[in-house]
Design an enzyme around this catalytic site. Structure first.
Site, PDB file in Angstrom:
ATOM      1  CB  ALA A 155      48.645   8.141  21.525  1.00 39.97           C
ATOM      2  CD  GLU A 212      41.427  13.473  19.205  1.00 43.02           C
ATOM      3  OE1 GLU A 212      40.288  13.422  19.580  1.00 43.02           O
ATOM      4  OE2 GLU A 212      42.544  14.221  19.607  1.00 43.02           O
ATOM      5  CB  THR A 256      38.597  -0.558  18.307  1.00 46.34           C
ATOM      6  OG1 THR A 256      37.334  -0.459  18.603  1.00 46.34           O
ATOM      7  CG2 THR A 256      38.889   0.254  16.920  1.00 46.34           C
ATOM      8  CG  ASP A 257      34.737  -4.167  19.076  1.00 48.56           C
ATOM      9  OD1 ASP A 257      34.703  -2.639  19.220  1.00 48.56           O
ATOM     10  OD2 ASP A 257      33.931  -4.448  20.146  1.00 48.56           O
ATOM     11  CD  GLU A 258      33.631   1.633  17.717  1.00 44.42           C
ATOM     12  OE1 GLU A 258      33.457   2.547  16.769  1.00 44.42           O
ATOM     13  OE2 GLU A 258      33.219   2.174  18.843  1.00 44.42           O
ATOM     14  CE1 TYR A 317      38.896   5.478  17.859  1.00 45.56           C
ATOM     15  CE2 TYR A 317      36.772   3.902  17.526  1.00 45.56           C
ATOM     16  CZ  TYR A 317      38.087   4.359  17.996  1.00 45.56           C
ATOM     17  OH  TYR A 317      38.657   3.538  18.793  1.00 45.56           O
ATOM     18  CE  LYS A 362      42.468   2.525  17.130  1.00 45.70           C
ATOM     19  NZ  LYS A 362      43.600   3.028  17.846  1.00 45.70           N
ATOM     20  NE  ARG A 393      27.825   7.514  18.366  1.00 44.45           N
ATOM     21  CZ  ARG A 393      28.786   6.628  19.395  1.00 44.45           C
ATOM     22  NH1 ARG A 393      28.883   5.398  18.963  1.00 44.45           N
ATOM     23  NH2 ARG A 393      29.029   7.195  20.280  1.00 44.45           N
TER      24      ARG A 393
HETATM   25  P1  NAD Z   1      41.414   8.337  25.547  1.00 46.43           P
HETATM   26  O1  NAD Z   1      40.662   9.104  24.751  1.00 46.43           O
HETATM   27  O2  NAD Z   1      40.658   8.158  26.927  1.00 46.43           O
HETATM   28  O3  NAD Z   1      42.802   8.607  25.582  1.00 46.43           O
HETATM   29  C1  NAD Z   1      43.858   9.137  24.267  1.00 46.43           C
HETATM   30  C2  NAD Z   1      45.062   9.668  24.994  1.00 46.43           C
HETATM   31  O4  NAD Z   1      45.560   9.770  23.763  1.00 46.43           O
HETATM   32  C3  NAD Z   1      44.825  10.910  25.745  1.00 46.43           C
HETATM   33  O5  NAD Z   1      45.800  10.898  26.798  1.00 46.43           O
HETATM   34  C4  NAD Z   1      45.242  11.687  24.743  1.00 46.43           C
HETATM   35  O6  NAD Z   1      45.936  13.100  25.131  1.00 46.43           O
HETATM   36  C5  NAD Z   1      46.329  11.089  23.975  1.00 46.43           C
HETATM   37  N1  NAD Z   1      46.624  11.694  22.487  1.00 46.43           N
HETATM   38  C6  NAD Z   1      45.542  11.946  21.533  1.00 46.43           C
HETATM   39  N2  NAD Z   1      46.257  12.286  20.320  1.00 46.43           N
HETATM   40  C7  NAD Z   1      47.459  12.108  20.500  1.00 46.43           C
HETATM   41  C8  NAD Z   1      48.793  12.539  19.817  1.00 46.43           C
HETATM   42  N3  NAD Z   1      48.340  12.890  18.515  1.00 46.43           N
HETATM   43  N4  NAD Z   1      49.886  12.322  20.317  1.00 46.43           N
HETATM   44  C9  NAD Z   1      49.958  11.706  21.612  1.00 46.43           C
HETATM   45  N5  NAD Z   1      48.890  11.427  22.536  1.00 46.43           N
HETATM   46  C10 NAD Z   1      47.791  11.692  21.707  1.00 46.43           C
HETATM   47  O7  NAD Z   1      41.203   6.928  24.742  1.00 46.43           O
HETATM   48  P2  NAD Z   1      41.012   5.469  25.711  1.00 46.43           P
HETATM   49  O8  NAD Z   1      39.635   5.025  25.487  1.00 46.43           O
HETATM   50  O9  NAD Z   1      41.927   5.397  26.668  1.00 46.43           O
HETATM   51  O10 NAD Z   1      41.587   4.451  24.391  1.00 46.43           O
HETATM   52  C11 NAD Z   1      42.930   4.265  23.971  1.00 46.43           C
HETATM   53  C12 NAD Z   1      42.992   3.366  22.804  1.00 46.43           C
HETATM   54  O11 NAD Z   1      42.366   2.211  23.003  1.00 46.43           O
HETATM   55  C13 NAD Z   1      42.499   4.050  21.491  1.00 46.43           C
HETATM   56  O12 NAD Z   1      43.699   3.857  20.561  1.00 46.43           O
HETATM   57  C14 NAD Z   1      41.260   3.519  21.191  1.00 46.43           C
HETATM   58  O13 NAD Z   1      41.058   3.545  19.830  1.00 46.43           O
HETATM   59  C15 NAD Z   1      41.405   2.063  21.779  1.00 46.43           C
HETATM   60  N6  NAD Z   1      40.240   1.179  22.411  1.00 46.43           N
HETATM   61  C16 NAD Z   1      39.479   2.021  23.296  1.00 46.43           C
HETATM   62  C17 NAD Z   1      38.503   1.393  23.653  1.00 46.43           C
HETATM   63  C18 NAD Z   1      37.496   1.870  24.652  1.00 46.43           C
HETATM   64  O14 NAD Z   1      36.479   1.235  25.003  1.00 46.43           O
HETATM   65  N7  NAD Z   1      37.781   2.888  25.270  1.00 46.43           N
HETATM   66  C19 NAD Z   1      37.880   0.136  23.323  1.00 46.43           C
HETATM   67  C20 NAD Z   1      38.892  -0.565  22.166  1.00 46.43           C
HETATM   68  C21 NAD Z   1      40.079   0.088  21.858  1.00 46.43           C
HETATM   69  O1  DAU Z   2      34.112  -0.738  20.779  1.00 47.67           O
HETATM   70  C1  DAU Z   2      35.232  -0.278  21.285  1.00 47.67           C
HETATM   71  C2  DAU Z   2      35.000   1.250  21.152  1.00 47.67           C
HETATM   72  O2  DAU Z   2      34.228   1.700  22.070  1.00 47.67           O
HETATM   73  C3  DAU Z   2      36.271   2.042  21.150  1.00 47.67           C
HETATM   74  O3  DAU Z   2      36.964   1.803  19.930  1.00 47.67           O
HETATM   75  C4  DAU Z   2      35.948   3.730  21.132  1.00 47.67           C
HETATM   76  O4  DAU Z   2      37.091   4.333  21.397  1.00 47.67           O
HETATM   77  C5  DAU Z   2      35.029   3.763  22.683  1.00 47.67           C
HETATM   78  O5  DAU Z   2      34.722   5.032  22.513  1.00 47.67           O
HETATM   79  C6  DAU Z   2      33.728   2.829  22.338  1.00 47.67           C
HETATM   80  O6  DAU Z   2      32.957   3.290  21.184  1.00 47.67           O
HETATM   81  P1  DAU Z   2      31.166   3.334  21.250  1.00 47.67           P
HETATM   82  O7  DAU Z   2      30.862   4.199  20.330  1.00 47.67           O
HETATM   83  O8  DAU Z   2      30.663   2.018  21.574  1.00 47.67           O
HETATM   84  O9  DAU Z   2      31.214   4.030  22.889  1.00 47.67           O
HETATM   85  P2  DAU Z   2      30.561   5.135  23.634  1.00 47.67           P
HETATM   86  O10 DAU Z   2      30.594   5.158  25.094  1.00 47.67           O
HETATM   87  O11 DAU Z   2      30.458   6.434  22.809  1.00 47.67           O
HETATM   88  O12 DAU Z   2      29.075   4.808  23.072  1.00 47.67           O
HETATM   89  C7  DAU Z   2      28.519   3.468  23.918  1.00 47.67           C
HETATM   90  C8  DAU Z   2      27.045   3.298  23.350  1.00 47.67           C
HETATM   91  O13 DAU Z   2      26.116   4.264  23.910  1.00 47.67           O
HETATM   92  C9  DAU Z   2      26.870   3.606  21.812  1.00 47.67           C
HETATM   93  O14 DAU Z   2      25.687   2.594  21.255  1.00 47.67           O
HETATM   94  C10 DAU Z   2      26.144   4.792  21.750  1.00 47.67           C
HETATM   95  C11 DAU Z   2      25.522   5.244  23.006  1.00 47.67           C
HETATM   96  N1  DAU Z   2      25.377   6.374  23.607  1.00 47.67           N
HETATM   97  C12 DAU Z   2      27.005   6.970  23.871  1.00 47.67           C
HETATM   98  C13 DAU Z   2      26.941   8.263  24.340  1.00 47.67           C
HETATM   99  C14 DAU Z   2      28.273   9.294  24.719  1.00 47.67           C
HETATM  100  C15 DAU Z   2      24.348   6.999  24.170  1.00 47.67           C
HETATM  101  O15 DAU Z   2      23.328   6.346  24.088  1.00 47.67           O
HETATM  102  N2  DAU Z   2      24.341   8.197  24.603  1.00 47.67           N
HETATM  103  C16 DAU Z   2      25.470   9.031  24.828  1.00 47.67           C
HETATM  104  O16 DAU Z   2      25.553  10.037  25.434  1.00 47.67           O
END
Ligand code: NAD
Ligand code: DAU
Length: 334
Positions: free
Chosen positions: A80, A82, A123-125, A148, A152, A271
């Site tokens: 869970a 943002e 996350t790697d971020e 963000y 994390k 960004r």
């Molecule tokens: P997502 O935004 O798709 O989903 C997040 C979920 O958490 C949603 O279902 C939302 O309703 C729920 N949530 C938000 N706030 C909450 C709260 N206060 N209580 C309970 N539920 C809540 O996110 P995702 O992309 O599936 O990422 C999941 C996890 O993985 C996150 O912790 C993110 O930091 C991490 N992560 C994501 C990526 C990526 O590329 N998407 C990569 C590395 C790590």
């Molecule tokens: O690295 C792991 C992370 O990857 C997770 O922790 C985050 O939850 C996940 O959102 C993601 O973060 P990024 O910022 O890398 O992902 P995003 O998809 O937002 O953007 C990927 C790249 O693309 C980044 O360099 C920004 C760029 N971008 C993104 C959007 C949404 C664009 O150029 N245009 C766009 O509209």
């Protein structure tokens, strides 16, 4: 085994729940607040599975969380959060509440009631940004660049403090960018695919030369399953697929897959504080737990493009806002 998955209605969490129920006979509780990113349609396939329970609630709500822990939870997997950097730049408050305070509430309940494992999905971020060379290892300094990633990082430090202070069996995973089915169409890959299908502009930030290291969500789930069962408490495991790509190349590839013109690409304002490059060294996970990613990126991307083509209703309801109406009626009494 009773598993508490938080954020299971989101992208990675819903893929993880489907994966775990297909492989094991665990009891699984999904605690999700159903923010804009949570969508129960992601779990339609398993919603009636007797091993699965959904609880609508907030990880930062102590009363709700404590009540769940009275049900003998063995393992917590905390997805869970943002999760979108751009939203954290607009308004960081909810990121601190959910990502930091929510994690604290879960850790505290886990400490009080006792669990076998607490997996903190990070996350790697948290490592910040790389120049054109080098990789993040688990020893790389923490240097987050956005609200963000700072939230994390704070959660990671808190989780590790619970390991050191209370011996809570915490494991942290730090994964690179995921892609695959059910990703909310605000992130790069699903946004570009769905906009291209609709012949809308594809907004590329800055010069499009930022690099991300992509991993198919299924490979992430396999890694998490291994970490959960065989990982060592108190450790951090990086997860990544060695698939570094420049954003602009991904966008071009998507257009090619869909047979759409490159004239749809629109370069927009960058960004703020945009991290240049992420690249994960996952040697520890590979050596210790024998994990190997299986998806070749181009094949995974092609499958993902096909998934979005074949599931247009799913993302159209999100883009039109229709998916929220269902919850608003369902939870109107709360
Ligand atoms: P997502 O935004 O798709 O989903 C997040 C979920 O958490 C949603 O279902 C939302 O309703 C729920 N949530 C938000 N706030 C909450 C709260 N206060 N209580 C309970 N539920 C809540 O996110 P995702 O992309 O599936 O990422 C999941 C996890 O993985 C996150 O912790 C993110 O930091 C991490 N992560 C994501 C990526 C990526 O590329 N998407 C990569 C590395 C790590
Ligand atoms: O690295 C792991 C992370 O990857 C997770 O922790 C985050 O939850 C996940 O959102 C993601 O973060 P990024 O910022 O890398 O992902 P995003 O998809 O937002 O953007 C990927 C790249 O693309 C980044 O360099 C920004 C760029 N971008 C993104 C959007 C949404 C664009 O150029 N245009 C766009 O509209």
């Amino acid at each position: 085994m009773r598993l508490l998955v938080t954020g299971g209605a989101g992208f990675i969490g819903s893929n993880f729940i489907r994966y775990m129920l297909s492989k094991y006979d665990y009891q699984l509780i999904n605690l999700d607040k159903l923010t804009y990113a949570g969508n129960l349609e992601n779990l339609d396939e398993i919603k009636d599975d007797p091993r699965y329970t959904f609880i609508h609630g907030d990880i930062a709500d102590e009363k709700c969380v404590q009540e769940i822990f009275t049900q003998d939870i063995d393992v917590v997997v905390n997805f869970a959060a943002e999760s979108l950097v751009d939203r954290s730049i607009e308004d960081s408050g909810v990121f601190i509440r959910t990502n930091v305070e929510g994690t604290r509430v879960l850790l505290e309940a886990a400490r009080r009631y006792g669990v076998e494992r607490f997996i903190q999905i990070s996350t790697d971020e948290v490592y910040g940004s790389l120049e054109t060379e080098g990789y993040f290892t688990e020893e790389s300094p923490l240097d987050p660049g956005s609200p963000y990633s700072a939230s994390k990082t704070a959660a990671d430090l808190l989780a590790m403090a619970y390991f050191k202070t209370y011996n809570l069996p915490v494991i942290i995973t730090r994964c690179s960018n995921n892609y695959g089915p059910y990703q909310f169409p605000e992130k790069l890959i699903p946004l570009m695919i769905t906009n291209a299908i609709e012949d809308k502009p594809l907004p590329v930030y800055g010069d499009g030369l930022n690099v991300r290291d992509w991993l198919h969500v299924r490979d992430h789930c396999v890694a998490l399953d291994l970490v959960m069962r065989q990982g060592r408490p108190g450790q951090v495991y990086n997860i990544g697929g060695n698939n570094e790509r420049k954003n602009i190349n991904i966008v071009r590839r998507i257009l090619k897959e869909l047979g759409k013109p490159e004239s749809l690409i629109t370069f927009v304002k960058d960004r703020p504080g945009h991290d240049l490059r992420y690249a994960i060294d996952a040697t520890k996970l590979k050596k210790e737990l024998n994990w190997l990613p299986t998806y070749a990126f181009e094949k995974g991307l092609q499958e993902t493009v096909n998934w979005y083509c074949n599931n247009q209703k799913w993302w159209q309801k999100i883009k039109s806002g229709e998916y929220r109406k269902y919850y608003e009626q369902m939870y109107a009494h709360r």
